[in-house]
Design an enzyme around this catalytic site. Structure first.
Site, short mmCIF file in Angstrom:
data_model
loop_
_atom_site.label_atom_id
_atom_site.label_comp_id
_atom_site.label_asym_id
_atom_site.label_seq_id
_atom_site.Cartn_x
_atom_site.Cartn_y
_atom_site.Cartn_z
CD GLU A 232 -7.51 -7.62 0.74
OE1 GLU A 232 -7.97 -7.75 -0.41
OE2 GLU A 232 -6.85 -8.52 1.30
CB CYS A 266 -12.93 -3.98 -4.72
SG CYS A 266 -13.55 -5.27 -3.63
P1 NDP Z 1 -10.10 5.60 -0.02
O1 NDP Z 1 -8.73 5.12 -0.29
O2 NDP Z 1 -10.46 6.96 -0.39
O3 NDP Z 1 -10.46 5.45 1.52
C1 NDP Z 1 -10.32 4.23 2.21
C2 NDP Z 1 -10.22 4.51 3.69
O4 NDP Z 1 -8.99 5.21 3.95
C3 NDP Z 1 -11.32 5.41 4.23
O5 NDP Z 1 -11.67 5.03 5.54
C4 NDP Z 1 -10.65 6.78 4.24
O6 NDP Z 1 -11.24 7.69 5.14
C5 NDP Z 1 -9.26 6.40 4.70
N1 NDP Z 1 -8.22 7.39 4.42
C6 NDP Z 1 -8.26 8.47 3.60
N2 NDP Z 1 -7.06 9.11 3.60
C7 NDP Z 1 -6.25 8.42 4.42
C8 NDP Z 1 -4.88 8.55 4.81
N3 NDP Z 1 -4.11 9.52 4.35
N4 NDP Z 1 -4.36 7.63 5.65
C9 NDP Z 1 -5.12 6.60 6.11
N5 NDP Z 1 -6.41 6.43 5.78
C10 NDP Z 1 -6.98 7.32 4.94
O7 NDP Z 1 -11.05 4.53 -0.73
P2 NDP Z 1 -12.61 4.57 -0.83
O8 NDP Z 1 -13.23 4.66 0.53
O9 NDP Z 1 -13.00 5.57 -1.85
O10 NDP Z 1 -12.91 3.11 -1.35
C11 NDP Z 1 -12.98 2.80 -2.69
C12 NDP Z 1 -11.75 2.04 -3.11
O11 NDP Z 1 -11.61 0.89 -2.31
C13 NDP Z 1 -11.86 1.53 -4.52
O12 NDP Z 1 -10.63 1.68 -5.18
C14 NDP Z 1 -12.16 0.05 -4.32
O13 NDP Z 1 -11.83 -0.75 -5.41
C15 NDP Z 1 -11.37 -0.25 -3.12
N6 NDP Z 1 -11.90 -1.43 -2.48
C16 NDP Z 1 -11.13 -2.56 -2.42
C17 NDP Z 1 -11.64 -3.73 -1.89
C18 NDP Z 1 -10.83 -4.98 -1.79
O14 NDP Z 1 -11.19 -5.83 -0.98
N7 NDP Z 1 -9.78 -5.14 -2.54
C19 NDP Z 1 -13.02 -3.78 -1.41
C20 NDP Z 1 -13.72 -2.55 -1.54
C21 NDP Z 1 -13.17 -1.42 -2.03
P3 NDP Z 1 -12.42 8.64 4.63
O15 NDP Z 1 -13.31 7.85 3.72
O16 NDP Z 1 -13.09 9.00 5.89
O17 NDP Z 1 -11.77 9.77 3.91
#
Ligand code: NDP
Length: 506
Positions: A232, A266
């Site tokens: 997502e 998002c």
């Molecule tokens: P990120 O991709 O930065 O992080 C998402 C999650 O992945 C966090 O828990 C993060 O941990 C974790 N993470 C980071 N690095 C890794 C890795 N190498 N392997 C596995 N997990 C990892 O996204 P954001 O948190 O910044 O969220 C914003 C994004 O999410 C936007 O692009 C938004 O559009 C999208 N989004 C999509 C939605 C949908 O339903 N389609 C809904 C809401 C948001 P940590 O934060 O602790 O680094």
């Protein structure tokens, strides 16, 4: 090493949180593996009853929980209550009613060519589900997939975002309080390294919500095993204003859809296409209405709070600067608010936006309304679709039939006519994107089935000594040729007659 949390409102230090190490993640996965069969064996009705304790807790303690989410994210308490919390009991209620039907074994048709047989589709839990969630809606985007996976009979490990650890702890405490069997639901605090470790642990599916860049890494890790992954990801949602749009509703819809949660969503409105015949009227009204919005801390009961994530402000500033350099005009707002602490940014209108600008091509995730003037709806639809993202979209018109036609042609996972964002809150509507916005669907029927494996079962009730298609083949070719032709011409009787002849020959 620990996560340090600072308030997005006051910038004061709110606490330090443990980062779960790779070894601890692998151990958690082993515990989940052991716990999974026991939970799967509990009848669905009892699993639902158990999870109903959470629904009751959320209803009883809603405002208190909402305040904690707002402390963590900075969003208005109304947003925490209505867009984060509300959907969780609503989803639970929906699945309490629908899950027995969605997950039950289905009898399906068996071809007449297979007499004496019955066919079924069964759904069974996958085992252990890893859920990795983002910071922008830290409660809802973690809890809805987590509960869906549990209802479907899986053990779950959730890794919430390091940006919103207060909500991570809040979810952990709530889940602890409903006393699920040990290790059926584990919430591991941590950062990206914890998320990466989880993708390498012994799990059966990864449900990821976040950015495209991280989504690709998650998919690569899943491909090594291989296990299913659901992504997502981001969006750049189009908002098409037709010549006959109901002006007042459309303007208010654009403001709410683009600026709710400070645009960090998002499904945020990120590209507003306005047909030229209504352009000036629409933009003038938008400027009039945006001035009425109040900005402040959650406790101040304002419309717009601070941004949640400091580095997101830099992204917004970079997108605005790039657009200005390439000919766009900021006609309202455009700057970080500096006369108070916190991550506050002015709600912004930017006009003359076009492809080739970062603010058009990439997700901005900030309180910005980018406006694009178009000749007509046809051009708006073409531009809306000619983009890497396809999460949601909306069309605004007084002609519902034409609205529906345009919505049907939008290349996205969810489209609305004269509405914005809200469809995501309907538990019956599957949610997910196309193109770079990801794949897979949760919510609705698909949202449960996505956490199950399907097993097809065929039962032979006739128990004859053999089958006409089995060995030996000698002498069967002329009959088989007739069966083949009869079947393809839809003449079932002819096919069955030949089958009987084969049997009689024995
Ligand atoms: P990120 O991709 O930065 O992080 C998402 C999650 O992945 C966090 O828990 C993060 O941990 C974790 N993470 C980071 N690095 C890794 C890795 N190498 N392997 C596995 N997990 C990892 O996204 P954001 O948190 O910044 O969220 C914003 C994004 O999410 C936007 O692009 C938004 O559009 C999208 N989004 C999509 C939605 C949908 O339903 N389609 C809904 C809401 C948001 P940590 O934060 O602790 O680094």
């Amino acid at each position: 090493m620990s996560i340090q949390k600072f308030s997005p409102v006051t910038e004061e230090h709110l606490g330090d949180f443990h980062i779960t190490t790779k070894e601890e993640v692998l151990e958690a996965a082993q515990r989940a593996r052991k716990a999974a069969p026991g939970w799967a064996a509990i009848p669905l009705e009892r699993r639902l009853k158990h999870l109903d304790k959470l629904r009751k807790l959320i209803i009883e303690e809603g405002e208190e929980i909402a305040r904690e989410i707002s402390k963590d994210t900075g969003k208005p308490i109304v947003d925490s209550l209505m867009t984060e919390l509300m959907s969780v009991p609503l989803f639970l209620e929906y699945y309490q009613k629908e899950a027995p039907d969605i997950l039950k074994t289905q009898k399906v048709k068996t071809p007449i060519l297979f007499p004496g047989k019955s066919s079924y589709i069964q759904h069974y839990p996958m085992g252990v589900i890893a859920i990795i969630s983002p910071w922008n809606f830290p409660f809802q985007l973690a809890m809805v997939p987590l509960l869906s996976a549990l209802i479907a009979g899986n053990a779950v490990i959730l890794k919430p975002s390091e940006v919103t650890p207060l909500t991570g702890m809040l979810m952990k405490n709530l889940m602890d309080r409903i006393n699920l069997p040990k290790d059926v639901c584990q919430i591991l605090m941590g950062d990206g390294s914890t998320g990466a470790a989880l993708t390498e642990a012994d799990v059966d599916k990864i449900f990821f919500t976040g950015s495209v860049a991280t989504g690709k890494k998650v998919m690569a890790a899943a491909a090594k095993k291989p296990i299913p992954v659901e992504l997502e990801l981001g969006g750049k949602d189009a908002f098409i204003v037709c010549h006959d749009a109901p002006l007042e509703r459309t303007v208010k819809g654009a403001l709410w859809g683009g600026l709710i949660n400070c645009g960090q969503m998002c499904v945020s409105v990120e590209r507003i296409f306005v047909v030229e015949s209504i352009y000036d009227t629409f933009v003038d009204k938008l400027k009039e209405e945006i001035q009425k919005l109040t900005i402040g801390a959650p406790e101040e009961q304002c419309d717009i709070g601070p941004m949640t994530f400091p580095s997101q402000i830099k992204v917004v500033e970079q997108h605005l600067a790039d657009a200005l350099e390439k000919g766009a005009k900021i006609t309202h707002g455009g700057k970080k608010i500096t006369d108070r602490p916190g991550l506050f940014f002015e709600p912004t209108i930017i006009e003359d936006v076009k492809p080739g600008m970062l603010i058009y091509d990439e997700e901005t995730f900030g309180p910005v309304l980018p406006i694009i003037k178009v000749r007509n709806e046809h051009q708006a639809l073409k531009m809306a679709n000619d983009h890497q993202y396809g999460l949601t979209g909306s069309v605004w018109t007084s002609d519902h039939k034409r609205g529906l036609e345009i919505a049907s042609k939008m290349e996205c996972g969810q489209a609305m006519v004269n509405d914005v964002v809200l469809a995501v809150g309907n538990p019956a509507l599957p949610f997910g994107g196309v193109k770079s916005s990801g794949f897979g669907r949760y919510h609705g029927k698909e949202g449960l089935l996505g956490f199950t494996h399907q097993k097809s079962i065929m039962v032979d009730r006739a128990i004859l000594s053999d089958e006409p298609f089995w060995f030996p083949y000698a002498g069967k070719l002329p009959h088989m040729t007739k069966i083949f032709k009869s079947l393809l011409k839809g003449k079932m009787l002819g096919a069955v007659t030949e089958l009987v002849k084969i049997r009689r020959k024995k």
